[in-house]
Structures are given as C-alpha cells and as structure tokens.
Design a protein around this motif. Sequence first.
Motif, PDB file in Angstrom:
ATOM      1  N   SER A  59       0.829  -1.222   0.086  1.00 42.90           N
ATOM      2  CA  SER A  59      -0.039   0.052  -0.115  1.00 42.90           C
ATOM      3  C   SER A  59       0.779   1.271  -0.024  1.00 42.90           C
ATOM      4  O   SER A  59       0.377   2.222  -0.499  1.00 42.90           O
ATOM      5  CB  SER A  59      -0.979   0.036   1.122  1.00 42.90           C
ATOM      6  OG  SER A  59      -0.255   0.217   2.372  1.00 42.90           O
ATOM      7  N   SER A  60       1.929   0.955   0.658  1.00 39.81           N
ATOM      8  CA  SER A  60       2.767   2.388   0.670  1.00 39.81           C
ATOM      9  C   SER A  60       3.482   2.640  -0.808  1.00 39.81           C
ATOM     10  O   SER A  60       3.222   3.831  -1.253  1.00 39.81           O
ATOM     11  CB  SER A  60       3.965   2.157   1.544  1.00 39.81           C
ATOM     12  OG  SER A  60       4.759   1.213   1.233  1.00 39.81           O
ATOM     13  N   GLU A  62       1.692   2.005  -3.663  1.00 37.82           N
ATOM     14  CA  GLU A  62       0.559   2.607  -4.267  1.00 37.82           C
ATOM     15  C   GLU A  62       0.410   3.812  -4.014  1.00 37.82           C
ATOM     16  O   GLU A  62       0.081   4.625  -4.721  1.00 37.82           O
ATOM     17  CB  GLU A  62      -0.696   1.494  -3.887  1.00 37.82           C
ATOM     18  CG  GLU A  62      -0.664   0.333  -4.325  1.00 37.82           C
ATOM     19  CD  GLU A  62      -0.638  -0.006  -5.784  1.00 37.82           C
ATOM     20  OE1 GLU A  62      -0.960   0.907  -6.570  1.00 37.82           O
ATOM     21  OE2 GLU A  62      -0.130  -0.925  -6.371  1.00 37.82           O
ATOM     22  N   LYS A  63       0.496   4.311  -2.806  1.00 37.60           N
ATOM     23  CA  LYS A  63       0.479   5.764  -2.335  1.00 37.60           C
ATOM     24  C   LYS A  63       1.454   6.615  -3.051  1.00 37.60           C
ATOM     25  O   LYS A  63       1.287   7.577  -3.655  1.00 37.60           O
ATOM     26  CB  LYS A  63       0.734   5.858  -0.988  1.00 37.60           C
ATOM     27  CG  LYS A  63      -0.581   5.688  -0.123  1.00 37.60           C
ATOM     28  CD  LYS A  63      -0.483   6.403   1.447  1.00 37.60           C
ATOM     29  CE  LYS A  63       0.117   5.108   2.243  1.00 37.60           C
ATOM     30  NZ  LYS A  63       0.249   5.245   3.729  1.00 37.60           N
ATOM     31  N   ARG A  66       0.278   6.765  -6.596  1.00 38.43           N
ATOM     32  CA  ARG A  66      -0.931   7.894  -6.542  1.00 38.43           C
ATOM     33  C   ARG A  66      -0.332   9.381  -6.571  1.00 38.43           C
ATOM     34  O   ARG A  66      -0.929  10.347  -7.197  1.00 38.43           O
ATOM     35  CB  ARG A  66      -1.882   7.655  -5.392  1.00 38.43           C
ATOM     36  CG  ARG A  66      -3.075   8.508  -5.324  1.00 38.43           C
ATOM     37  CD  ARG A  66      -4.280   8.237  -4.292  1.00 38.43           C
ATOM     38  NE  ARG A  66      -3.221   7.934  -2.924  1.00 38.43           N
ATOM     39  CZ  ARG A  66      -3.579   7.045  -2.018  1.00 38.43           C
ATOM     40  NH1 ARG A  66      -4.174   5.821  -2.357  1.00 38.43           N
ATOM     41  NH2 ARG A  66      -3.030   7.230  -0.840  1.00 38.43           N
ATOM     42  N   ASN A 101      10.089  10.489  -0.937  1.00 37.21           N
ATOM     43  CA  ASN A 101       9.873   9.707   0.167  1.00 37.21           C
ATOM     44  C   ASN A 101      10.904   9.772   1.195  1.00 37.21           C
ATOM     45  O   ASN A 101      10.798   9.965   2.394  1.00 37.21           O
ATOM     46  CB  ASN A 101       9.612   8.277  -0.074  1.00 37.21           C
ATOM     47  CG  ASN A 101       8.362   8.110  -0.848  1.00 37.21           C
ATOM     48  OD1 ASN A 101       7.329   8.495  -0.393  1.00 37.21           O
ATOM     49  ND2 ASN A 101       8.267   7.141  -1.549  1.00 37.21           N
ATOM     50  N   THR A 130       2.758  15.300   5.239  1.00 38.27           N
ATOM     51  CA  THR A 130       3.307  14.788   4.105  1.00 38.27           C
ATOM     52  C   THR A 130       4.207  16.108   3.548  1.00 38.27           C
ATOM     53  O   THR A 130       3.981  17.133   3.955  1.00 38.27           O
ATOM     54  CB  THR A 130       2.095  14.590   3.003  1.00 38.27           C
ATOM     55  OG1 THR A 130       1.327  15.902   2.889  1.00 38.27           O
ATOM     56  CG2 THR A 130       1.355  13.535   3.550  1.00 38.27           C
TER      57      THR A 130
END
Length: 192
Positions: A59-60, A62-63, A66, A101, A130
Amino acid sequence: PAVDEEVDTFYHPQLTLELKADAVERLRNKLGRFILATSAVGEGSPSAEEILSTYKDQSSVEKGFRFLKDPSFHASEIYLKRQERIEGLMLLMVFALVVYNLAEMELREKLSKAGESIPDPNGKPMKSPTLKRLFGIFSRISVLVLQDEATKAMQVMNLKDTHKRVLCLFGRDFERYYENSPALPESSLIQI
C-alpha cells in the motif's frame, strides 16, 4: 412478606458458552480464500506470514504512484510516443518518488526528534505531515529581486517562523537558500 408488602424478585442466570465447531466451519467456508502466489520457492524462501506482510506493505508503494498521478505533478500534460522516452520519463518519475519519500521520512524523523510539529490549514499541529503539505506551506514564499546598474539584491518575502523552524530542522544547507543577500542602497529603490 405481608399481604400489602411489595415483593422484589431477582434472577441470577448462569451461562456456559460453547463453540459449535460445525457452525464455525460452515461460516468459514462462506468467507472464501485469500490466495497469494510467489515465485520464491525452495530453500530460504519467505514464509507465508512474510509473504502476507510484504503484500500488505504494498500500500505504501501504491500511495507513491498515486502521488505521481496527482494533478499537481502535471504528468498528464506530457505526451510521448517513443518507447525510450516513455521509459526515461518513468525512470525519472521513480527517482523523483524516491527523493520525495526520503525527504518526507527525514522531515518526520527530524520533527519527531525535535518534538516539533507543523500547523495544518486550521492551525492544529501535525506531527507527521506529508511533503506535499510542506510544499504548500513553502509555496507562499516569494523572492523580490532588486537591481540597479551596479548591484543586485534579493529579498525573501513571507518567510514566517514555521518556515524558519522547518529549515532549521533540515540544516544549514537548506537555510542558506532562503537567506537574503545584501540589500541595495536605499537610493536605488523606487518609491511607488
């Protein structure tokens, strides 16, 4: 008790709970299966728990993608036909994502170590913002360039305490980009 006296009645049920194995099995069969496949087989291959953990960590990733699809990244405005150029752009975007990141991770670590926070749009403290939020905060900064024949000076505008705290966390290399250069003499400024 007397005839006119009210009687209180109390009940004390005692229960023993027992699991019906056949009912549980019927419910489990209705749920179906969650299947993960891997090509890592043989000695040293990961266990089922490790494979599931790796899958959940996806999921990280995928983020991150995105983020690349976000309209503020302007990727939809780029039109390429040649495969080499598309591959080059994808490589560049992945590198940008890695840098993004790493910077976000460093920001959060430094905020945590310093016990600092960054205000959200409503002024409430955010402990793990973020980097996109940080970019939004820094987007309000402007640079005014004043120039005459002999000298040129830059004045950083709208640099608030929040900006200074964040720059201080990142260190001197970041702070120097937002320092003002020596100002022009007042005689060179135009009065409006």
